[in-house]
Design a protein around this motif. Structure first.
Motif, short mmCIF file in Angstrom:
data_model
loop_
_atom_site.label_atom_id
_atom_site.label_comp_id
_atom_site.label_asym_id
_atom_site.label_seq_id
_atom_site.Cartn_x
_atom_site.Cartn_y
_atom_site.Cartn_z
N ILE A 67 46.24 44.93 36.68
CA ILE A 67 45.28 46.03 36.79
C ILE A 67 44.35 46.06 35.60
N LEU A 68 44.92 45.97 34.38
CA LEU A 68 44.09 46.04 33.18
C LEU A 68 43.15 44.85 33.09
N GLY A 69 43.68 43.65 33.37
CA GLY A 69 42.83 42.45 33.31
C GLY A 69 41.67 42.53 34.29
N SER A 70 41.96 43.01 35.49
CA SER A 70 40.90 43.16 36.51
C SER A 70 39.84 44.15 36.06
N LEU A 71 40.31 45.28 35.51
CA LEU A 71 39.37 46.31 35.06
C LEU A 71 38.53 45.84 33.89
N ILE A 72 39.14 45.13 32.95
CA ILE A 72 38.38 44.62 31.80
C ILE A 72 37.33 43.63 32.27
N GLY A 73 37.73 42.71 33.15
CA GLY A 73 36.77 41.74 33.68
C GLY A 73 35.66 42.40 34.47
N TRP B 281 29.38 55.57 43.44
CA TRP B 281 30.19 54.83 44.40
C TRP B 281 30.04 53.33 44.23
N PHE B 282 28.84 52.88 43.85
CA PHE B 282 28.64 51.45 43.59
C PHE B 282 29.54 50.99 42.44
N GLY B 283 29.70 51.86 41.43
CA GLY B 283 30.57 51.56 40.29
C GLY B 283 32.01 51.42 40.73
N PHE B 284 32.47 52.35 41.60
CA PHE B 284 33.83 52.27 42.13
C PHE B 284 34.00 51.02 42.99
N GLU B 285 32.97 50.69 43.77
CA GLU B 285 33.03 49.51 44.62
C GLU B 285 33.19 48.24 43.80
N ARG B 286 32.42 48.14 42.70
CA ARG B 286 32.53 46.95 41.83
C ARG B 286 33.91 46.84 41.21
N LEU B 287 34.50 47.96 40.81
CA LEU B 287 35.85 47.95 40.26
C LEU B 287 36.88 47.54 41.31
N PHE B 288 36.70 48.03 42.54
CA PHE B 288 37.62 47.67 43.62
C PHE B 288 37.58 46.17 43.87
N LEU B 289 36.38 45.59 43.86
CA LEU B 289 36.25 44.14 44.06
C LEU B 289 36.93 43.37 42.93
N ALA B 290 36.81 43.90 41.70
CA ALA B 290 37.45 43.25 40.55
C ALA B 290 38.97 43.31 40.70
N LEU B 291 39.49 44.46 41.13
CA LEU B 291 40.93 44.61 41.34
C LEU B 291 41.41 43.69 42.46
N LEU B 292 40.62 43.57 43.50
CA LEU B 292 40.96 42.69 44.62
C LEU B 292 41.01 41.23 44.16
N THR C 157 44.12 36.49 42.50
CA THR C 157 44.40 35.51 41.46
C THR C 157 45.87 35.53 41.06
N PHE C 158 46.45 36.73 40.95
CA PHE C 158 47.86 36.85 40.59
C PHE C 158 48.74 36.23 41.67
N ILE C 159 48.40 36.47 42.94
CA ILE C 159 49.17 35.87 44.04
C ILE C 159 49.10 34.35 43.98
N ILE C 160 47.90 33.82 43.69
CA ILE C 160 47.72 32.37 43.59
C ILE C 160 48.57 31.81 42.45
N LEU C 161 48.54 32.48 41.31
CA LEU C 161 49.33 32.01 40.15
C LEU C 161 50.82 32.13 40.44
N LYS C 162 51.21 33.22 41.11
CA LYS C 162 52.62 33.45 41.42
C LYS C 162 53.16 32.39 42.38
N SER C 163 52.31 31.94 43.28
CA SER C 163 52.74 30.94 44.26
C SER C 163 53.03 29.59 43.62
N GLY C 164 52.34 29.30 42.51
CA GLY C 164 52.54 28.03 41.82
C GLY C 164 51.88 26.85 42.49
N LEU C 165 51.13 27.09 43.59
CA LEU C 165 50.47 26.00 44.30
C LEU C 165 49.25 25.48 43.54
#
Length: 267
Positions: free
Chosen positions: A172-178, A203-214, A219-227
């Motif tokens: 969450i923090l990494g996504s928000l910082i980015g 709302w545009f600001g919230f939308e951009r944060l939501f995209l960053a969190l997504l 990215t976390f799922i990709i790293l967790k999978s190890g593929l």
């Protein structure tokens, strides 16, 4: 008999050079004895130029006197152009306000036109500032709140006692910082429409944060999978944060990673 433009005024044309050697990129207003045009320089405040060339001394003095009466207001309006959201439209309005002043002996009306124009530009700029504030507010407050939670978690060493909670907090923090970094660095390039209300940019600001969190979650799922990037140690929270911040900042990060995954599977 209709008066023709003077030779000097006739020479003021797009892609030609003015008497000072500057390239002309636009002719905004023209009379037979004056021209208001734009030259090719980076400084917006000095890009507008006025050329007066009368058919005789008496005629030139008349236009020069009219210009001198509104010169200060013209300079003030021209100096505010960089603040305008619609620079092109406002530039034309400044030029035509000056053209009207040069064609009229009504000094008070000319000053009134410039005063209204100056107030319009100032009001536009004030509205722009409020819209920018609304756009960055979500990222500012939410990132600060999550950062405080991160510091508290770090202080209580939750990365070892509550590892899952710690990983989620890192994502969450990494996504928000980015996402916040992307918002602030792209602020000067973002166009803020004149007719959209301030709440839309909230709302545009919230939308951009939501995209960053997504993006951070993917990215976390990709790293967790190890593929992909199997050498990345997601138990190392600094490495995890680095990747999540990158994904939150760059909208192209996740698509490029997924593309790499597809290419690897096809090989």
């Amino acid at each position: 008999m209709k008066t023709e433009p003077t030779k000097l005024i006739s020479g003021i044309k797009i892609d030609q050079t003015d008497p000072n050697g500057y390239k002309i990129i636009d002719v905004l207003a023209r009379g037979n004895e004056y021209a208001i045009y734009e030259i090719d320089i980076k400084d917006i405040n000095n890009s507008l130029r006025v050329l007066i060339d009368g058919h005789d001394d008496s005629s030139e003095e008349k236009y020069t006197n009219r210009f001198s009466k509104v010169k200060q207001k013209y300079i003030e309006a021209k100096g505010l152009l960089y603040r305008s959201i619609n620079h092109g439209t406002m530039k034309n309005r400044v030029a035509h306000a000056l053209a009207s002043a040069l064609n009229s002996d009504d000094f008070e009306s000319s000053i009134k036109v410039f005063d209204e124009l100056i107030e319009t530009i100032k009001a536009e700029y004030k509205d722009l500032i409020y819209k920018r504030i609304c756009y960055v507010l979500p990222s500012l407050f939410i990132t600060i709140a999550v950062s405080i939670s991160f510091i508290v978690a770090y202080s209580y060493n939750l990365k070892t006692t509550h590892y899952s909670y710690w990983q989620i907090l890192c994502v969450i923090l990494g996504s928000l910082i980015g996402g916040s970094f992307s918002i602030f660095t792209g602020l000067s390039k973002r166009k803020f429409e004149e007719f959209l209300k301030k709440r839309y940019y909230l709302w545009f600001g919230f939308e951009r944060l939501f995209l960053a969190l997504l993006a951070g979650t993917i990215t976390f799922i990709i790293l967790k999978s190890g593929l992909i990037f199997p050498h990345i140690d997601i138990t190392n929270y600094w490495e995890l944060l680095l990747f999540i911040v990158s994904s939150g900042f760059s909208e192209k990060f996740v698509p490029s990673v997924l593309e790499k995954f597809v290419n690897n599977k096809n090989e």
